[in-house]
Each structure stands twice: as structure tokens, then as C-alpha cells.
Write a protein that holds these residues in place. Structure first.
Motif, PDB file in Angstrom:
ATOM      1  N   GLU A  28       0.715   5.830   0.908  1.00  0.00           N
ATOM      2  CA  GLU A  28      -0.063   6.991   1.325  1.00  0.00           C
ATOM      3  C   GLU A  28       0.714   8.249   0.980  1.00  0.00           C
ATOM      4  OE1 GLU A  28      -0.397   8.009   5.606  1.00  0.00           O
ATOM      5  OE2 GLU A  28       0.866   6.245   5.926  1.00  0.00           O
ATOM      6  N   ASP A  47       4.281   0.927   2.024  1.00  0.00           N
ATOM      7  CA  ASP A  47       4.337  -0.220   2.929  1.00  0.00           C
ATOM      8  C   ASP A  47       4.791  -1.412   2.096  1.00  0.00           C
ATOM      9  OD1 ASP A  47       3.350   0.982   5.331  1.00  0.00           O
ATOM     10  OD2 ASP A  47       1.344   0.945   4.462  1.00  0.00           O
ATOM     11  N   SER A 103       0.856  -1.188   0.000  1.00  0.00           N
ATOM     12  CA  SER A 103       0.000   0.000   0.000  1.00  0.00           C
ATOM     13  C   SER A 103       0.891   1.236   0.000  1.00  0.00           C
ATOM     14  CB  SER A 103      -0.928   0.009   1.227  1.00  0.00           C
ATOM     15  OG  SER A 103      -0.172   0.088   2.412  1.00  0.00           O
TER      16      SER A 103
END
Length: 101
Positions: free
Chosen positions: A68, A78, A66
Motif C-alpha cells: 500500500e 506485507d 500485498s
């Protein structure tokens, strides 16, 4: 400065569409090896002594799980090996993308 307009995980790659319309694709191993974190790159104290980093590891099977956005300047990924501390500035990502051309 180039900024990401759209970011997606597509299979094993991170796809970025930049504000100038260009597209970049990055693999997990490539991004993991380029991590700007102190854990990967190390850091120096005020006397110039290097701590951490330096030892190149193989990230052949590492995947991006993932991501962000961090403010208006970076992404944090991640990774499947548990790493998540490097902030990938948009400038760094643009430099990595330019190496593909």
C-alpha cells in the motif's frame, strides 16, 4: 525525485514504473532483507546503545503478498513471514533499483 507511477505484483516480483519511464523489479527476499524497520535494522537510544536488528536472517522463501502507498513518499509491503512494519521511501526503492544496473 523519482516517484512510482504504476506498481504491480507480477508473479514473485514487485514491478514499479517510475515517473521518468524506467522500470524496476524487486523480489520478496530482496525487499525483505532491505527493510528499513527498527525490527530489522534496530534502533539506538539517546546513549547510542543498539537494540534489535543486527542479526542477518535468510529471507529466501519470503514473498510480497500485498502493498500500500503511504502518503506521497513511501510503500509498505506485507510479507509472507508476517513482517509489515518497514516503510520503503521512494528514495530507498530508487537506490535499490540502481544497484540492479
Amino acid at each position: 525525485m523519482k516517484t512510482p507511477q504504476n506498481i504491480q505484483l507480477i508473479g514473485p516480483e514487485v514491478a514499479i514504473v517510475w515517473n521518468d519511464g524506467t522500470e524496476s523489479y524487486f523480489t520478496g527476499p530482496e525487499l525483505r532483507a532491505a527493510s528499513p524497520s527498527a525490527e530489522t535494522r534496530g534502533e539506538k537510544d539517546i546513549f547510542g546503545n543498539q537494540y534489535g536488528g543486527g542479526e542477518q536472517k535468510s529471507f529466501a522463501n519470503v514473498q510480497v503478498l500485498s502493498f500500500e502507498r503511504v502518503g506521497n513518499y513511501a510503500l509498505r509491503f506485507d510479507f509472507s513471514d508476517g513482517h509489515r512494519t518497514g516503510l520503503y521511501g521512494y528514495e530507498l526503492l530508487a537506490e535499490l533499483a540502481a544497484r540492479h544496473r
